[in-house]
Design a protein around this motif. Structure first.
Motif, PDB file in Angstrom:
ATOM      1  N   VAL A   1      10.827  -1.946  14.222  1.00 50.87           N
ATOM      2  CA  VAL A   1      11.420  -1.332  13.038  1.00 50.87           C
ATOM      3  C   VAL A   1      12.724  -0.631  13.443  1.00 50.87           C
ATOM      4  O   VAL A   1      12.812   0.593  13.432  1.00 50.87           O
ATOM      5  CB  VAL A   1      10.462  -0.331  12.342  1.00 50.87           C
TER       6      VAL A   1
ATOM      7  N   ILE B   1       2.250   5.668  11.408  1.00 49.14           N
ATOM      8  CA  ILE B   1       2.714   4.396  10.867  1.00 49.14           C
ATOM      9  C   ILE B   1       2.051   4.124   9.519  1.00 49.14           C
ATOM     10  O   ILE B   1       2.692   3.731   8.547  1.00 49.14           O
ATOM     11  CB  ILE B   1       2.419   3.256  11.864  1.00 49.14           C
TER      12      ILE B   1
ATOM     13  N   GLU C   1      -0.713  -7.634  14.740  1.00 48.45           N
ATOM     14  CA  GLU C   1      -1.413  -6.934  15.817  1.00 48.45           C
ATOM     15  C   GLU C   1      -2.377  -5.894  15.261  1.00 48.45           C
ATOM     16  O   GLU C   1      -3.187  -5.343  15.985  1.00 48.45           O
ATOM     17  CB  GLU C   1      -0.406  -6.300  16.790  1.00 48.45           C
TER      18      GLU C   1
ATOM     19  N   SER D   1      12.722  -2.663   5.489  1.00 48.25           N
ATOM     20  CA  SER D   1      11.526  -2.468   4.661  1.00 48.25           C
ATOM     21  C   SER D   1      11.815  -3.004   3.268  1.00 48.25           C
ATOM     22  O   SER D   1      12.921  -3.443   2.973  1.00 48.25           O
ATOM     23  CB  SER D   1      11.216  -0.978   4.558  1.00 48.25           C
ATOM     24  N   ALA D   2      10.814  -2.892   2.395  1.00 42.41           N
ATOM     25  CA  ALA D   2      10.959  -3.370   1.029  1.00 42.41           C
ATOM     26  C   ALA D   2      12.069  -2.602   0.305  1.00 42.41           C
ATOM     27  O   ALA D   2      12.662  -3.095  -0.642  1.00 42.41           O
ATOM     28  CB  ALA D   2       9.645  -3.213   0.283  1.00 42.41           C
ATOM     29  N   LEU D   3      12.346  -1.369   0.760  1.00 43.10           N
ATOM     30  CA  LEU D   3      13.361  -0.553   0.099  1.00 43.10           C
ATOM     31  C   LEU D   3      14.587  -0.376   0.991  1.00 43.10           C
ATOM     32  O   LEU D   3      15.284   0.633   0.916  1.00 43.10           O
ATOM     33  CB  LEU D   3      12.761   0.798  -0.305  1.00 43.10           C
TER      34      LEU D   3
ATOM     35  N   GLY E   1       3.620   6.247   6.985  1.00 47.26           N
ATOM     36  CA  GLY E   1       4.950   5.727   6.652  1.00 47.26           C
ATOM     37  C   GLY E   1       4.868   4.593   5.650  1.00 47.26           C
ATOM     38  O   GLY E   1       5.688   4.484   4.741  1.00 47.26           O
TER      39      GLY E   1
ATOM     40  N   HIS F   1       3.443   5.762   1.947  1.00 56.48           N
ATOM     41  CA  HIS F   1       4.220   6.593   1.024  1.00 56.48           C
ATOM     42  C   HIS F   1       4.903   5.744  -0.043  1.00 56.48           C
ATOM     43  O   HIS F   1       5.225   6.231  -1.105  1.00 56.48           O
ATOM     44  CB  HIS F   1       5.191   7.508   1.779  1.00 56.48           C
ATOM     45  N   TYR F   2       5.053   4.443   0.229  1.00 55.02           N
ATOM     46  CA  TYR F   2       5.643   3.562  -0.794  1.00 55.02           C
ATOM     47  C   TYR F   2       4.797   3.505  -2.058  1.00 55.02           C
ATOM     48  O   TYR F   2       5.304   3.360  -3.149  1.00 55.02           O
ATOM     49  CB  TYR F   2       5.761   2.127  -0.261  1.00 55.02           C
TER      50      TYR F   2
ATOM     51  N   ARG G   1      11.942   4.581   7.262  1.00 58.33           N
ATOM     52  CA  ARG G   1      11.823   3.768   6.058  1.00 58.33           C
ATOM     53  C   ARG G   1      11.598   4.660   4.837  1.00 58.33           C
ATOM     54  O   ARG G   1      10.601   5.376   4.798  1.00 58.33           O
ATOM     55  CB  ARG G   1      10.641   2.784   6.209  1.00 58.33           C
ATOM     56  N   SER G   2      12.497   4.690   3.865  1.00 56.26           N
ATOM     57  CA  SER G   2      13.740   3.955   3.790  1.00 56.26           C
ATOM     58  C   SER G   2      14.845   4.906   3.362  1.00 56.26           C
ATOM     59  O   SER G   2      15.418   4.784   2.286  1.00 56.26           O
ATOM     60  CB  SER G   2      13.625   2.823   2.782  1.00 56.26           C
TER      61      SER G   2
ATOM     62  N   GLN H   1       8.082   5.044  14.962  1.00 51.83           N
ATOM     63  CA  GLN H   1       7.397   4.855  16.237  1.00 51.83           C
ATOM     64  C   GLN H   1       6.565   3.585  16.171  1.00 51.83           C
ATOM     65  O   GLN H   1       5.487   3.484  16.741  1.00 51.83           O
ATOM     66  CB  GLN H   1       6.523   6.078  16.565  1.00 51.83           C
ATOM     67  N   ASP H   2       7.097   2.631  15.456  1.00 45.46           N
ATOM     68  CA  ASP H   2       6.379   1.398  15.183  1.00 45.46           C
ATOM     69  C   ASP H   2       7.210   0.246  15.750  1.00 45.46           C
ATOM     70  O   ASP H   2       8.436   0.287  15.713  1.00 45.46           O
ATOM     71  CB  ASP H   2       6.242   1.275  13.661  1.00 45.46           C
ATOM     72  N   TRP H   3       6.538  -0.757  16.258  1.00 48.47           N
ATOM     73  CA  TRP H   3       7.191  -1.908  16.888  1.00 48.47           C
ATOM     74  C   TRP H   3       8.039  -2.677  15.885  1.00 48.47           C
ATOM     75  O   TRP H   3       7.600  -2.929  14.766  1.00 48.47           O
ATOM     76  CB  TRP H   3       6.104  -2.825  17.465  1.00 48.47           C
TER      77      TRP H   3
ATOM     78  N   ILE I   1       6.474   2.065  -5.384  1.00 49.60           N
ATOM     79  CA  ILE I   1       5.770   0.887  -5.883  1.00 49.60           C
ATOM     80  C   ILE I   1       4.550   1.365  -6.673  1.00 49.60           C
ATOM     81  O   ILE I   1       3.700   2.071  -6.143  1.00 49.60           O
ATOM     82  CB  ILE I   1       5.315  -0.018  -4.710  1.00 49.60           C
TER      83      ILE I   1
ATOM     84  N   TYR J   1       1.915  -7.149  10.165  1.00 51.05           N
ATOM     85  CA  TYR J   1       1.201  -6.421  11.217  1.00 51.05           C
ATOM     86  C   TYR J   1       0.103  -7.294  11.815  1.00 51.05           C
ATOM     87  O   TYR J   1      -1.090  -6.979  11.696  1.00 51.05           O
ATOM     88  CB  TYR J   1       0.626  -5.100  10.690  1.00 51.05           C
TER      89      TYR J   1
END
Lengths: 190, 671
Positions: free
Chosen positions: B585, A56, A39, B628-630, A59, A62-63, B555-556, B581-583, A138, A37
């Protein structure tokens, strides 16, 4: 004791009235960066809402099992409007009454409210950063993700930077004006 | 004696060896006299920094468009246009299939030749790129904000859309001149030998809406049966005109290699398109039957629709005097290029020994004075000397195309002598020449065809590659060279392979495009009829033997990622909405045994993969774009049961009903 000078009255009034702008400006911001990221992501806190890249951030978080940031998490949003209005009224009243005791009381009010607000923010950050879901994909032993109260902190691959936004600086400005007026009044208007 | 013989042998060997060493070589590629000393520095784009120009390059036989950065020569993207692209699902997904519809049905390929970037006052405005389909005549419009094909229009009454899609000064029209004269589509069953009576060289003027870019065939000119090759619009004073190069004015219909190379001069056709508009307004147009497809992609529904049109407006030059004029041009002209001022038209006769430069002012004068040399099929032929500004003598062999540097110079590509030649337009004098590797076709200067060339570089797009790169078997990448043209001498900077076969390309400063580049599609502006705007809306719906899966990806995981109740004989439509809604992805979606392709779904977009199961069993589905990582965990199952089985339709994500039930019973039994 002499009453407050005309100039002090004007400064206090301007400072207090400037709080009107906080209804239209973000108060606080947390900026985040990560390798992927460049930016940056940012979350802005207003008197009664959140804005920025909340979805975002949720999102990504949540990991590691962090709760979704939602406006319902902040009961403060229901009362902050009134708190600001109260401070503004108190400031104008101080200017009107021209009493130095009033001035001291107003500054105390500012400091105490600021302290409570910061504590409240820290408490939210603590819960947000420590209350992690057991289902998290994680899990890093011993790791908590409490955002910094003020300033910069590294959280795993993210760097987080927490500072007042424009509305917050207006409040800080009122504090500086009040301290300035107090010093002036007690030194030059004995 | 012996020693004398030995001496003699030695002497002869020495002479032979010496001769061998003197053997002439043709190794211009390793000669560094035209290589810039600081070439590496000039093309080096440091990590994390951007190229100066977007180079929008036609893909030729791959039917696509490439986006390349200059001066680095790095390929940034392939934009699928006329050909199916399994990488993203273009032409495979239900939404994009209509884009490749034509009056011949679904045509999943083409041969794309020429790029035209939109202009305002003949200067780049960075809004759209147009490209022609040469084979099944089409013009496509590509957005320079989403870098996606937004519209494709088929051209009726055309045998091959080569002279296209060149545009007028303010992007009022893109043109489409047919490379093959043909009998009209509505009455096409005629003997080939009746060429001279029945065949026409149709030129279509495709209008472009100022704000939306929407295309429509405004009119077609029914010109005499010749082949149209290339074209350019006028600029400034000549902006109301369009110039088309022609070949086969012999009107041969067989062995054109010989039969169409007989005349000393063919023509450049000058079209007064403003006059054509007047005739149209006067009602001189005639509607003719013609079938053609008009395909439009709507960014709001993320879906394309194809409409078959059945009429086209035509103008017959015989009823419209003063609209068309022929200018004689030596030997099968290929390129027909207009200089930045609009004063000069450069014809490149590919079999000619000179480059003729025509003057627009002289052409106007010759028309007023009726300085004609007879007519061709009723169209006045202007006298060569009356319209000629002058000829560039001995420029090279096989001139093809000319672009302009904005400093009063032109650079022309020479296929046969394999070189670029720089010459002064006013003085018609050759200034410099550099070799290309090998046999250059088109060339491209940033802004080269516009009224405001950005100059700085020229790229040579070569037709022959041979030894330029590591060999890759009989089939090689096409080769391009980048030259610095900022000085008097052209200096070679870079050699880079390209994708497909670039014919023409245009370059535009990055600053005119990059700020408009779209990052995501907003979910709230997604009006796809099968959009699923949240996981709670995910569902599976059966309509007879059609099963529609309203699926989300974030994700994911997919929701749902376990589906049961599909039966053999069903047709399953996976309508996947990417909730991100992310660049940058995107998510992919793939089904084992899918006979079409995978699909890539951009943030906020909905895309549909149709799947007809062929086997009973459990079929895996997964995400193909490392998100993503997953990402590896982003997978699921679809159970397919035999036809007629009574497994109910069910779906979920994150729950495991049977295992949960088993746990419960376990608990009960323990008690």
């Amino acid at each position: 004791m002499k009453p407050l000078k005309r100039s002090s009255q004007i400064w206090l009034s301007i400072g207090s009235l400037s709080l009107i702008s906080t209804y239209f400006l973000p108060i606080w911001r947390i900026d985040l960066w990560a390798p992927q990221y460049p930016e940056g992501l940012s979350m802005k806190i207003w008197l009664s809402k959140l804005s920025g890249d909340i979805e975002i951030i949720n999102g990504l978080n949540h990991y590691i099992g962090m709760a979704h940031i939602k406006e319902e998490m902040f009961p403060e949003f229901k009362i902050l409007n009134y708190c600001i209005a109260f401070i503004m009224a108190a400031g104008l009243l101080t200017a009107l009454l021209r009493s130095k005791k009033g001035l001291v009381a107003f500054l105390s009010l500012l400091i105490i409210s600021g302290g409570i607000a910061l504590y409240d923010f820290w408490k939210w950050g603590y819960e947000y950063g420590h209350n992690l879901s057991d289902d998290a994909a994680i899990k890093v032993p011993g790791m908590a993700y409490q955002p910094p109260l003020l300033g910069y902190k590294e959280l795993l691959n993210f760097g987080a930077y927490s500072i007042p936004d424009s509305g917050g600086w207006v409040v800080v400005g009122l504090g500086i004006i009040t301290i300035g007026v107090l010093i002036y009044e007690f030194k030059y208007n004995k | 004696m012996k020693s004398r013989i030995t001496l003699g042998i030695c002497a002869v060997s020495a002479i032979l060896l010496g001769l061998n060493a003197c053997k002439p070589t043709n190794d211009k590629g390793k000669d560094s006299s035209f290589l810039a000393g600081d070439a590496a520095q000039k093309v080096y784009v440091a990590p994390g920094t951007h190229d100066e120009f977007y180079n929008i390059v036609s893909g030729g036989f791959n039917g696509q468009l490439s986006v390349v950065g200059l001066p680095s020569g790095r390929v940034l993207k392939i934009i699928p246009v006329f050909s199916q692209f399994a990488e993203s699902g273009w032409g495979y997904s239900e939404e994009t299939k209509p884009m490749l519809n034509t009056s011949h049905g679904f045509i999943p390929w083409d041969d794309s030749h020429h790029v035209a970037l939109s202009t305002t006052n003949s200067e780049h405005d960075g809004r759209w790129a147009f490209i022609n389909g040469n084979n099944t005549p089409r013009i496509a419009r590509v957005s320079l904000s989403t870098f996606r094909t937004e519209e494709i229009i088929e051209i009726p009454n055309s045998g091959g859309n080569h002279s296209s899609p060149f545009i007028t000064a303010n992007t009022e029209y893109a043109v489409a001149g047919t490379r093959f004269s043909v009998p009209p589509d509505a009455n096409a069953d005629v003997p080939i030998s009746s060429f001279k009576q029945n065949f026409k060289g149709y030129i279509s003027f495709v209008s472009i809406d100022k704000t939306t870019g929407k295309m429509g065939i405004k009119f077609q000119l029914k010109t005499p049966g010749v082949s149209f090759d290339l074209a350019r619009a006028g600029k400034g004073k000549s902006a109301g005109w369009f110039f088309f190069s022609t070949y086969n004015t012999e009107q041969a219909n067989s062995l054109l290699e010989v039969n169409a190379s007989q005349k000393d001069k063919d023509f450049i056709l000058a079209v007064n398109w403003k006059k054509a508009e007047e005739y149209l307004a006067q009602g001189k147009g005639k509607k003719e039957k013609a079938n053609y497809a008009h395909n439009v992609y709507d960014e709001r529904t993320h879906s394309a629709t194809s409409t078959i049109m059945n009429e086209v407006m035509t103008l017959d030059p015989k009823e419209c005097p003063d609209m068309l004029y022929f200018m004689p041009c030596p030997k099968s002209p290929h390129g027909c290029d207009v200089d930045p001022t609009g004063q000069y038209i450069v014809g490149s006769g590919k079999l000619a020994a000179v480059i003729p430069v025509f003057s627009f002012a002289k052409m106007e004068k010759a028309i007023t004075e009726k300085n004609f040399d007879g007519n061709f099929d009723g169209i006045p032929v202007l006298k060569y000397d009356a319209v000629l500004h002058g000829e560039v003598k001995k420029p090279g062999l096989g001139p093809l195309h000319t672009e302009f540097d904005g400093q009063g110079n032109a650079i022309t590509s020479f296929f046969v002598s394999s070189e670029l030649v720089k010459w002064n337009i006013e003085k018609l004098e050759v200034i410099d020449r550099v070799p290309t590797f090998y046999s250059v076709g088109h060339l491209s200067i940033p802004g080269g065809p516009t009224a405001k060339p950005w100059g700085k570089y020229v790229v040579a797009y070569n037709k022959i590659t041979k030894d330029r790169y590591l060999p890759t078997g009989p089939e090689l990448a096409q080769s391009a060279q980048l030259y610095d043209i900022s000085g008097e001498k052209m200096k070679l900077l870079l050699d880079f392979p390209t994708v497909g076969e670039p014919h023409y390309a245009e370059s535009i400063p990055a600053s005119l495009i990059e700020k408009n580049s779209k990052k995501i599609f907003k979910l709230e502006e997604n009006f796809h009829p099968y959009a699923t705007k949240g996981e709670k809306e995910a569902k599976v719906v059966r309509k007879g033997n059609e099963v529609h899966v309203y699926m989300t990806s974030i994700r994911s995981h997919f929701t749902p990622d376990n589906i049961e109740g599909i039966k053999l004989g069903d047709v399953v439509y996976f309508h996947v909405t990417n909730l991100e809604q992310d660049w940058d992805v995107p998510h992919g979606f793939a089904v084992r045994g899918a006979q079409n392709s995978e699909i890539l779904i951009m943030p906020g977009e909905t895309s549909t993969l149709k799947w007809t199961p062929t086997k009973v069993g459990v079929t895996p589905i997964y995400c193909t774009d490392f998100c993503s990582a997953l990402h590896q965990e982003m997978q699921g199952y679809v159970r397919v049961s035999p036809a007629g089985s009574n497994i109910p339709l069910s779906w979920h994500t994150g729950k495991n009903p049977e295992a949960d039930a088993a746990k419960k019973t376990e608990g009960v039994s323990k008690k």
